[in-house]
Design a protein around this motif. Structure first.
Motif, PDB file in Angstrom:
ATOM      1  N   HIS A  25       0.832  -1.211   0.000  1.00 51.56           N
ATOM      2  CA  HIS A  25       0.000   0.000   0.000  1.00 51.56           C
ATOM      3  C   HIS A  25       0.866   1.261   0.000  1.00 51.56           C
ATOM      4  O   HIS A  25       0.513   2.256  -0.629  1.00 51.56           O
ATOM      5  CB  HIS A  25      -0.956  -0.006   1.187  1.00 51.56           C
ATOM      6  CG  HIS A  25      -1.992  -1.073   1.090  1.00 51.56           C
ATOM      7  ND1 HIS A  25      -2.745  -1.481   2.151  1.00 51.56           N
ATOM      8  CD2 HIS A  25      -2.399  -1.845   0.047  1.00 51.56           C
ATOM      9  CE1 HIS A  25      -3.578  -2.444   1.780  1.00 51.56           C
ATOM     10  NE2 HIS A  25      -3.366  -2.685   0.497  1.00 51.56           N
ATOM     11  N   ASP A  60      -7.753   9.627  -1.685  1.00 45.25           N
ATOM     12  CA  ASP A  60      -8.361   8.384  -1.205  1.00 45.25           C
ATOM     13  C   ASP A  60      -7.287   7.392  -0.745  1.00 45.25           C
ATOM     14  O   ASP A  60      -7.393   6.777   0.317  1.00 45.25           O
ATOM     15  CB  ASP A  60      -9.226   7.732  -2.283  1.00 45.25           C
ATOM     16  CG  ASP A  60     -10.504   8.497  -2.573  1.00 45.25           C
ATOM     17  OD1 ASP A  60     -10.918   9.340  -1.746  1.00 45.25           O
ATOM     18  OD2 ASP A  60     -11.092   8.259  -3.651  1.00 45.25           O
ATOM     19  N   ASP A  64      -6.604   6.090   3.098  1.00 43.18           N
ATOM     20  CA  ASP A  64      -6.592   4.644   3.338  1.00 43.18           C
ATOM     21  C   ASP A  64      -5.280   4.218   3.988  1.00 43.18           C
ATOM     22  O   ASP A  64      -5.261   3.416   4.926  1.00 43.18           O
ATOM     23  CB  ASP A  64      -6.794   3.864   2.041  1.00 43.18           C
ATOM     24  CG  ASP A  64      -8.206   3.957   1.503  1.00 43.18           C
ATOM     25  OD1 ASP A  64      -9.112   4.422   2.234  1.00 43.18           O
ATOM     26  OD2 ASP A  64      -8.412   3.563   0.331  1.00 43.18           O
ATOM     27  N   GLU A  68      -4.974   2.728   7.741  1.00 42.11           N
ATOM     28  CA  GLU A  68      -4.477   1.364   7.934  1.00 42.11           C
ATOM     29  C   GLU A  68      -3.400   1.331   9.012  1.00 42.11           C
ATOM     30  O   GLU A  68      -3.387   0.447   9.869  1.00 42.11           O
ATOM     31  CB  GLU A  68      -3.923   0.815   6.620  1.00 42.11           C
ATOM     32  CG  GLU A  68      -3.366  -0.587   6.735  1.00 42.11           C
ATOM     33  CD  GLU A  68      -2.821  -1.097   5.413  1.00 42.11           C
ATOM     34  OE1 GLU A  68      -2.841  -2.325   5.232  1.00 42.11           O
ATOM     35  OE2 GLU A  68      -2.372  -0.298   4.571  1.00 42.11           O
TER      36      GLU A  68
END
Length: 156
Positions: A25, A60, A64, A68
């Motif tokens: 990510h 976005d 996120d 996380e």
């Protein structure tokens, strides 16, 4: 920042599913950052501003990513630190508040660009991305210290 990520992937990749997911990510976030900032290898030939939609998509990913960390990864690391001695616990208590400062900057960036009613806000993007990039670099360095703890406590 990409070089730092590559070192982290080499050091901790494959040792823990959570670490792998988190680093993946981070990679997506950094690639998207480079794309909207027009940084190599995503330099824009015409030096135009990115599409407003692209900036919102980056926001976005940014939200996120920071979510996380706070709601999944840090909790596990702090728990591991609490179980593994006072020095580990002190490390977590020192690092997590510093990371929270960078979270505030990321959320401010997100709020500014997702609540904007028109794309004139993009004229401020270079300056804002530069500040955000500095905060992200600091965040990644601090997170890597937490990754080291997570790796040492959950891998073997």
């Amino acid at each position: 920042m990409l070089k730092q990520l590559e070192r982290a992937e080499q050091k901790w990749g494959g040792a823990n599913t959570l670490i792998d997911q988190w680093l993946n990510h981070r990679r997506k976030l950094l690639i998207n950052y480079c794309q909207i900032a027009g940084l190599p290898p995503y330099e824009a030939i015409d030096k135009s501003l990115p599409a407003f939609k692209s900036v919102k998509e980056f926001c976005d990913l940014l939200v996120d990513y920071v979510s996380e960390g706070h709601f999944e990864v840090y909790d596990r690391v702090v728990t591991a630190c609490e179980k593994n001695g006072e020095s580990s616990q002190a490390l977590a208590q020192t690092i997590v508040p510093k990371i929270s400062e960078t979270t505030d900057m990321a959320l401010d960036f997100n709020d500014k660009y997702t609540s904007a009613s028109d794309d004139k806000i993009l004229y401020q993007l270079d300056k804002d991305l530069s500040s955000l990039g500095d905060a992200m670099e600091t965040r990644f360095q601090l997170e890597d210290q937490l990754l080291e703890v997570l790796h040492s406590k959950y891998s073997a």
